[in-house]
Structure formats: C-alpha cells, structure tokens
Scaffold this motif. Structure first.
Motif, PDB file in Angstrom:
ATOM      1  N   MET A 105      29.223  15.674  53.643  1.00 29.78           N
ATOM      2  CA  MET A 105      28.292  14.679  53.148  1.00 29.78           C
ATOM      3  C   MET A 105      26.859  15.058  53.544  1.00 29.78           C
ATOM      4  O   MET A 105      26.602  15.417  54.676  1.00 29.78           O
ATOM      5  N   ALA A 106      25.959  14.930  52.614  1.00 33.92           N
ATOM      6  CA  ALA A 106      24.562  15.271  52.875  1.00 33.92           C
ATOM      7  C   ALA A 106      23.931  14.337  53.901  1.00 33.92           C
ATOM      8  O   ALA A 106      23.035  14.737  54.631  1.00 33.92           O
ATOM      9  N   ASP A 107      24.402  13.104  53.968  1.00 34.84           N
ATOM     10  CA  ASP A 107      23.831  12.139  54.904  1.00 34.84           C
ATOM     11  C   ASP A 107      24.119  12.505  56.355  1.00 34.84           C
ATOM     12  O   ASP A 107      23.466  12.022  57.259  1.00 34.84           O
ATOM     13  N   ASP A 108      25.129  13.360  56.573  1.00 41.15           N
ATOM     14  CA  ASP A 108      25.503  13.741  57.929  1.00 41.15           C
ATOM     15  C   ASP A 108      24.689  14.914  58.461  1.00 41.15           C
ATOM     16  O   ASP A 108      24.815  15.282  59.616  1.00 41.15           O
ATOM     17  N   ILE A 109      23.864  15.517  57.607  1.00 42.39           N
ATOM     18  CA  ILE A 109      23.080  16.677  58.016  1.00 42.39           C
ATOM     19  C   ILE A 109      21.870  16.222  58.815  1.00 42.39           C
ATOM     20  O   ILE A 109      21.108  15.354  58.391  1.00 42.39           O
ATOM     21  N   THR A 110      21.692  16.815  59.990  1.00 43.12           N
ATOM     22  CA  THR A 110      20.537  16.531  60.822  1.00 43.12           C
ATOM     23  C   THR A 110      19.448  17.545  60.494  1.00 43.12           C
ATOM     24  O   THR A 110      19.721  18.745  60.470  1.00 43.12           O
ATOM     25  N   PRO A 111      18.224  17.085  60.229  1.00 42.08           N
ATOM     26  CA  PRO A 111      17.150  18.034  59.917  1.00 42.08           C
ATOM     27  C   PRO A 111      16.931  19.007  61.067  1.00 42.08           C
ATOM     28  O   PRO A 111      17.012  18.638  62.234  1.00 42.08           O
ATOM     29  N   GLN A 112      16.681  20.265  60.725  1.00 42.27           N
ATOM     30  CA  GLN A 112      16.402  21.286  61.726  1.00 42.27           C
ATOM     31  C   GLN A 112      14.917  21.269  62.046  1.00 42.27           C
ATOM     32  O   GLN A 112      14.089  21.540  61.187  1.00 42.27           O
ATOM     33  N   ASP A 113      14.592  20.916  63.275  1.00 42.54           N
ATOM     34  CA  ASP A 113      13.201  20.911  63.715  1.00 42.54           C
ATOM     35  C   ASP A 113      12.762  22.321  64.050  1.00 42.54           C
ATOM     36  O   ASP A 113      13.527  23.113  64.598  1.00 42.54           O
ATOM     37  N   SER A 114      11.520  22.621  63.746  1.00 43.27           N
ATOM     38  CA  SER A 114      10.948  23.913  64.111  1.00 43.27           C
ATOM     39  C   SER A 114      10.558  23.903  65.579  1.00 43.27           C
ATOM     40  O   SER A 114      10.054  22.896  66.087  1.00 43.27           O
ATOM     41  N   PRO A 115      10.735  25.022  66.257  1.00 40.14           N
ATOM     42  CA  PRO A 115      10.244  25.114  67.634  1.00 40.14           C
ATOM     43  C   PRO A 115       8.714  25.089  67.695  1.00 40.14           C
ATOM     44  O   PRO A 115       8.144  24.951  68.768  1.00 40.14           O
ATOM     45  N   LEU A 116       8.059  25.186  66.545  1.00 38.74           N
ATOM     46  CA  LEU A 116       6.592  25.147  66.498  1.00 38.74           C
ATOM     47  C   LEU A 116       6.049  23.723  66.454  1.00 38.74           C
ATOM     48  O   LEU A 116       4.842  23.520  66.571  1.00 38.74           O
ATOM     49  N   SER A 117       6.911  22.730  66.269  1.00 35.45           N
ATOM     50  CA  SER A 117       6.455  21.337  66.309  1.00 35.45           C
ATOM     51  C   SER A 117       5.828  21.066  67.667  1.00 35.45           C
ATOM     52  O   SER A 117       6.297  21.581  68.689  1.00 35.45           O
ATOM     53  N   ARG A 118       4.766  20.273  67.679  1.00 30.08           N
ATOM     54  CA  ARG A 118       4.038  20.043  68.936  1.00 30.08           C
ATOM     55  C   ARG A 118       3.102  18.856  68.844  1.00 30.08           C
ATOM     56  O   ARG A 118       2.855  18.344  67.756  1.00 30.08           O
ATOM     57  N   ALA A 119       2.584  18.466  69.972  1.00 27.41           N
ATOM     58  CA  ALA A 119       1.541  17.444  70.029  1.00 27.41           C
ATOM     59  C   ALA A 119       0.192  18.126  69.907  1.00 27.41           C
ATOM     60  O   ALA A 119       0.022  19.279  70.308  1.00 27.41           O
ATOM     61  N   PHE A 120      -0.779  17.405  69.341  1.00 29.77           N
ATOM     62  CA  PHE A 120      -2.145  17.909  69.223  1.00 29.77           C
ATOM     63  C   PHE A 120      -3.072  16.780  69.619  1.00 29.77           C
ATOM     64  O   PHE A 120      -2.928  15.656  69.140  1.00 29.77           O
ATOM     65  N   SER A 121      -4.030  17.071  70.492  1.00 27.78           N
ATOM     66  CA  SER A 121      -4.941  16.048  70.991  1.00 27.78           C
ATOM     67  C   SER A 121      -6.375  16.514  70.874  1.00 27.78           C
ATOM     68  O   SER A 121      -6.669  17.707  71.021  1.00 27.78           O
ATOM     69  N   ASP A 122      -7.272  15.555  70.630  1.00 25.40           N
ATOM     70  CA  ASP A 122      -8.704  15.862  70.639  1.00 25.40           C
ATOM     71  C   ASP A 122      -9.378  15.218  71.839  1.00 25.40           C
ATOM     72  O   ASP A 122     -10.589  15.173  71.917  1.00 25.40           O
ATOM     73  N   GLY A 123      -8.602  14.692  72.760  1.00 28.82           N
ATOM     74  CA  GLY A 123      -9.153  14.025  73.927  1.00 28.82           C
ATOM     75  C   GLY A 123      -9.095  12.514  73.804  1.00 28.82           C
ATOM     76  O   GLY A 123      -8.855  11.819  74.768  1.00 28.82           O
ATOM     77  N   ASN A 124      -9.320  11.997  72.596  1.00 26.11           N
ATOM     78  CA  ASN A 124      -9.271  10.558  72.361  1.00 26.11           C
ATOM     79  C   ASN A 124      -7.953  10.110  71.740  1.00 26.11           C
ATOM     80  O   ASN A 124      -7.496   9.007  71.977  1.00 26.11           O
ATOM     81  N   HIS A 125      -7.402  10.956  70.900  1.00 28.36           N
ATOM     82  CA  HIS A 125      -6.179  10.627  70.181  1.00 28.36           C
ATOM     83  C   HIS A 125      -5.214  11.802  70.243  1.00 28.36           C
ATOM     84  O   HIS A 125      -5.631  12.953  70.320  1.00 28.36           O
ATOM     85  N   THR A 126      -3.934  11.479  70.156  1.00 26.60           N
ATOM     86  CA  THR A 126      -2.901  12.501  70.102  1.00 26.60           C
ATOM     87  C   THR A 126      -1.997  12.210  68.919  1.00 26.60           C
ATOM     88  O   THR A 126      -1.629  11.063  68.679  1.00 26.60           O
ATOM     89  N   VAL A 127      -1.659  13.258  68.180  1.00 30.99           N
ATOM     90  CA  VAL A 127      -0.716  13.149  67.067  1.00 30.99           C
ATOM     91  C   VAL A 127       0.397  14.159  67.289  1.00 30.99           C
ATOM     92  O   VAL A 127       0.236  15.130  68.025  1.00 30.99           O
TER      93      VAL A 127
END
Length: 88
Positions: free
Chosen positions: A1-23
């Motif tokens: 079933m397609a609903d059972d597939i977990t998305p594969q996250d990239s090891p490049l995913s990360r947080a990014f901050s400018d000092g005031n905000h983080t995404v």
C-alpha cells in the motif's frame, strides 16, 4: 500500500537561522527518483516548491539561495495559521 510508505528524508535537511528566526529546510524523496523541498517556519507554516529537484543537493542549494536572497523573515508566516503557501 502506498499509504504505508514513509518518505525518505535527505541527510542534507537542516535548520537555518539568521539570528532572529530559524526555519527547517526539509528535503525528501518523492518516490519517483526526485527530491521535494519544503521550508517550515517556527510557527509550523510551510513553503513548498512545486517543482521537484533531480538531486537533494540541488534542492538544498535552492533553499539556501532563496533564504539568503529573500531573508528568513520572508518565510515566516503568522503565528495563528498553520497553512502553506508557494515559494516566493
């Protein structure tokens, strides 16, 4: 079933901050050989790119370029909302 597939996250995913905000830069496989890009702000609002990328490196570079060009504040949505909008 397609609903059972977990998305594969990239090891490049990360947080990014400018000092005031983080995404969070979330990069994940689309299941068809390409990579999807999403930026999630501190209020859980998301900015999702419509087009997929050939590599996770390309997706990361696009996110970093957009964040540096537009500023992190451009990707911060309202506190009360938790919707999504398209990339600037």
């Amino acid at each position: 079933m397609a609903d059972d597939i977990t998305p594969q996250d990239s090891p490049l995913s990360r947080a990014f901050s400018d000092g005031n905000h983080t995404v969070a830069i979330d990069i994940y496989a689309d299941g068809e050989g390409a990579w999807l890009l999403e930026i999630v702000d501190e209020n859980n609002n998301t900015t999702v790119w419509e087009d997929a990328f050939d590599t996770d490196e390309e997706a990361l570079q696009e996110a970093l370029d957009a964040l540096k060009e537009e500023g992190v504040g451009a990707f911060i949505g309202p506190v009360e909302a938790s919707g999504s909008w398209e990339a600037p």
